[in-house]
Design an enzyme around this catalytic site. Structure first.
Site, short mmCIF file in Angstrom:
data_model
loop_
_atom_site.label_atom_id
_atom_site.label_comp_id
_atom_site.label_asym_id
_atom_site.label_seq_id
_atom_site.Cartn_x
_atom_site.Cartn_y
_atom_site.Cartn_z
N GLY A 1 -4.45 -4.38 -3.84
CA GLY A 1 -5.45 -3.34 -4.09
C GLY A 1 -4.69 -2.10 -4.48
N HIS A 2 -4.64 -1.81 -5.76
CA HIS A 2 -3.84 -0.70 -6.26
C HIS A 2 -4.78 0.41 -6.73
CE1 HIS A 2 -0.16 -3.52 -7.09
NE2 HIS A 2 -0.59 -3.55 -5.85
N LYS B 1 1.92 2.10 -5.06
CA LYS B 1 2.47 1.52 -6.31
C LYS B 1 1.54 1.80 -7.49
CE LYS B 1 2.46 -2.47 -4.29
NZ LYS B 1 2.11 -2.05 -2.92
N GLN C 1 2.09 -6.06 -3.10
CA GLN C 1 2.55 -6.14 -1.71
C GLN C 1 3.85 -5.34 -1.54
OE1 GLN C 1 1.55 -9.57 -3.19
NE2 GLN C 1 -0.38 -8.57 -2.78
N ASP D 1 0.81 -1.23 0.00
CA ASP D 1 0.00 0.00 0.00
C ASP D 1 0.84 1.27 0.00
OD1 ASP D 1 -2.18 -1.71 0.12
OD2 ASP D 1 -2.27 -1.63 2.31
P1 GDP Z 1 -0.70 0.29 -3.53
O1 GDP Z 1 -1.28 -0.98 -3.05
O2 GDP Z 1 0.77 0.38 -3.27
O3 GDP Z 1 -1.03 0.59 -4.97
O4 GDP Z 1 -1.37 1.45 -2.67
P2 GDP Z 1 -2.94 1.58 -2.30
O5 GDP Z 1 -3.68 2.02 -3.50
O6 GDP Z 1 -3.41 0.37 -1.60
O7 GDP Z 1 -2.86 2.70 -1.19
C1 GDP Z 1 -2.33 3.94 -1.45
C2 GDP Z 1 -3.40 4.99 -1.16
O8 GDP Z 1 -2.79 6.26 -1.10
C3 GDP Z 1 -4.46 5.09 -2.23
O9 GDP Z 1 -5.66 5.44 -1.64
C4 GDP Z 1 -3.94 6.22 -3.12
O10 GDP Z 1 -4.99 6.90 -3.81
C5 GDP Z 1 -3.31 7.12 -2.10
N1 GDP Z 1 -2.17 7.91 -2.57
C6 GDP Z 1 -1.16 7.56 -3.42
N2 GDP Z 1 -0.24 8.55 -3.51
C7 GDP Z 1 -0.68 9.54 -2.70
C8 GDP Z 1 -0.14 10.81 -2.34
O11 GDP Z 1 0.92 11.22 -2.77
N3 GDP Z 1 -0.88 11.54 -1.46
C9 GDP Z 1 -2.07 11.10 -0.92
N4 GDP Z 1 -2.70 11.89 -0.07
N5 GDP Z 1 -2.58 9.92 -1.25
C10 GDP Z 1 -1.90 9.13 -2.10
P1 IMO Z 2 -0.84 -4.24 -2.23
O1 IMO Z 2 -0.38 -4.82 -3.53
C1 IMO Z 2 -0.96 -4.57 2.11
C2 IMO Z 2 -1.04 -8.63 3.77
C3 IMO Z 2 -2.29 -9.10 4.48
C4 IMO Z 2 -1.68 -10.06 5.49
C5 IMO Z 2 -0.55 -10.70 4.69
C6 IMO Z 2 -0.90 -12.04 4.05
O2 IMO Z 2 -2.14 -3.53 -2.31
O3 IMO Z 2 0.25 -3.45 -1.59
P2 IMO Z 2 -2.39 -12.75 1.96
O4 IMO Z 2 -3.85 -12.52 1.68
O5 IMO Z 2 -1.49 -12.19 0.93
O6 IMO Z 2 -2.07 -14.18 2.28
O7 IMO Z 2 -2.12 -11.92 3.33
O8 IMO Z 2 -0.21 -9.78 3.68
N1 IMO Z 2 -1.25 -8.13 2.39
C7 IMO Z 2 -1.18 -6.83 2.04
N2 IMO Z 2 -1.01 -5.72 2.78
N3 IMO Z 2 -1.04 -4.47 0.77
C8 IMO Z 2 -1.20 -5.58 0.01
O9 IMO Z 2 -1.15 -5.54 -1.34
C9 IMO Z 2 -1.31 -6.83 0.64
N4 IMO Z 2 -1.48 -8.10 0.20
C10 IMO Z 2 -1.43 -8.88 1.27
O10 IMO Z 2 -2.97 -8.03 5.10
O11 IMO Z 2 -1.09 -9.32 6.52
MG MG Z 3 -2.83 -1.66 -1.82
#
Ligand code: GDP
Ligand code: IMO
Ligand code: MG
Length: 429
Positions: free
Chosen positions: A47-48, A23, A228, A20
């Site tokens: 979840g991207h 990416k 991840q 999270d």
């Molecule tokens: P990922 O799994 O690495 O793709 O990240 P996620 O999408 O799960 O979580 C990142 C969250 O931060 C999302 O809600 C994005 O919309 C948000 N986000 C990404 N870059 C920025 C930033 O520079 N500032 C803020 N405020 N939010 C951001």
């Molecule tokens: P993105 O790509 C954050 C965490 C789960 C749990 C552990 C194992 O959005 O960054 P799993 O279902 O993979 O067997 O769970 O890994 N986890 C993540 N945490 N971002 C993710 O993906 C994750 N994918 C798995 O919360 O701790």
């Molecule tokens: Mg994510």
């Protein structure tokens, strides 16, 4: 700040914390100047989030470059594919007017996630002494089946008789294991449901490694999108509180089907602070009040499960370890804007474990659970940064904070993100 990391022909984008990191946002930005984007591991546990126009789109299986209408998006052999989730996502995108049909491909070597994998995931968590806190998407059991040589690949499903045979045998195995775990889910219809989707799978099935190699040979630019993060890597992360795949950059070659020499750049994504969702240690965790404050400002809730993410200070012990494990050529620092209202910031430069200060990320989860961070304190900037488009737009204290991160991680900053939108980014020419 240097941008060579962003102009290479084959770039890996990898998470450097517990997932999270942003990416999806970084890949969406870089995809503008790439031709092909491929996922190389993980599955629908990812979840991207991509913010384009008025829409926040959360992608679980489809690569984050998909919102650029002309880019080829691939899922490599290292991915575990939830076929029905994949098509639901594609249909959702088509409804939004970004139909990926015709420009999306899945490796014939990718493994399929079935409902019994999810049932096994949930059943194992239910009886676990120390729960991992998985996403419940069947990821662990699907990778176990792969390495246990019981898995079903896309190629198997496309050869109908072979597919039925392998799925039936896998269900038998799963039923026995589920009974041991005290679970008895309804798995009727699994084979039929899988076969019903093969008609849609056949036209997207491809040799992803061959496509990527061909694209690179033709002078095209490729992005390999990690899911991840480094601390969730099954080897390098906080084992056993990890996911079941290698998330780090070395896995990009294996999971995309190319050789490591094809990769010439690795961009590590780090949040300007740290978060973690699911169980396991988070050494730099905030106190309760700060945790709530940053979670609120940063909207730190899981993009896949909606669970609140735990938040903490920037951990340079982890980030510098990630730089080494991934061979980073540049870092992308995200969510700097979330820190805009804080008067003071901390960066962990070491862990005190049993009275000894350590700067190398330890292997033992028990060591991390007993780690007391050694902090450096820096002044905040207390000025909005969301409108900054160059480093010189940033307040001096924000620049100092970034410089210190760059120094501690030992890797140049290639990008800074100051908001969810594609435009909210600093990239120096
Ligand atoms: P990922 O799994 O690495 O793709 O990240 P996620 O999408 O799960 O979580 C990142 C969250 O931060 C999302 O809600 C994005 O919309 C948000 N986000 C990404 N870059 C920025 C930033 O520079 N500032 C803020 N405020 N939010 C951001
Ligand atoms: P993105 O790509 C954050 C965490 C789960 C749990 C552990 C194992 O959005 O960054 P799993 O279902 O993979 O067997 O769970 O890994 N986890 C993540 N945490 N971002 C993710 O993906 C994750 N994918 C798995 O919360 O701790
Ligand atoms: Mg994510």
């Amino acid at each position: 700040m240097e941008t060579k990391a962003l102009t290479a022909s084959c770039t890996v984008v990898v998470g450097c914390q517990w997932g999270d990191e942003g990416k999806g946002k970084v890949v969406d930005v870089l995809a503008g100047s790439a031709d092909l984007i491929a996922r190389y591991q993980g599955g629908a546990n990812a979840g991207h989030t991509v913010h384009v126009g008025d829409h926040l789109v959360v992608l679980h299986q489809v690569p984050s470059g998909v919102l650029h209408p002309d880019k080829r998006c691939l899922l490599g052999n290292g991915v575990v594919l939830d076929v029905s989730q994949f098509f639901t996502e594609i249909d959702g995108l088509a409804e939004r007017g970004v139909d990926p049909g015709g420009r999306i491909g899945v490796s014939t070597r990718a493994h399929v996630v079935f409902p019994y994998h999810k049932a096994l995931d949930l059943a194992a968590e239910k009886v676990a002494h120390r729960k991992i806190g998985t996403t419940g998407r069947g990821i662990g059991p699907a990778y176990e089946a792969k390495t246990g040589r019981r898995g079903v690949r896309i190629a198997d499903l496309l050869d109908r008789a072979r597919g039925v045979n392998r799925v039936e045998r896998a269900i038998e195995w799963a039923r026995a294991r589920l009974r041991e775990l005290g679970a008895d889910p309804d798995l009727a219809g699994t084979v039929e449901d899988a076969l019903a989707l093969t008609g849609r799978l056949a036209p997207v099935a491809t040799d992803v490694g061959d496509e990527i190699a061909g694209a690179l040979a033709a002078g095209k630019r490729v992005l390999l999108e990690g899911a991840q993060g480094t601390a969730l890597d099954v080897d390098h992360g906080t084992y056993p509180f990890v996911t079941s795949s290698n998330t780090t950059a070395g896995a990009a070659a294996v999971g995309a089907g190319i050789g490591p020499t094809a990769i010439d750049s690795v961009v590590g994504v780090v949040k300007a602070y740290t978060t973690r969702v699911g169980n396991g240690p988070l050494p730099t965790a905030f106190d309760a009040a700060m945790d709530e404050r940053v979670r609120e400002i940063g909207a730190e809730f899981g993009a896949t499960t909606g669970r609140p993410r735990r938040c903490g200070w920037f951990d340079a012990v982890l980030a510098s370890y990630a730089a080494r494990v991934n061979g980073l050529t540049g870092i992308a620092v995200t969510k700097l804007d979330v820190l805009d209202t804080l008067s003071e910031l901390k960066i962990a430069t070491g862990y005190r474990i049993n009275g000894e200060v350590r700067t190398l990320f330890p292997a033992g989860v028990w060591e991390l659970e007993n780690a007391e961070p050694v902090y450096e304190v820096m002044p905040g900037w207390e000025t909005p940064t969301t409108g900054a488009r160059s480093l010189s737009d940033l307040p001096a204290n924000a620049r100092a904070y970034l410089s210190r991160i760059e120094e501690l991680v030992g890797t140049p900053i290639a990008m800074v993100s100051v908001g969810t939108r594609r435009s909210q980014v600093i990239r120096e020419p």
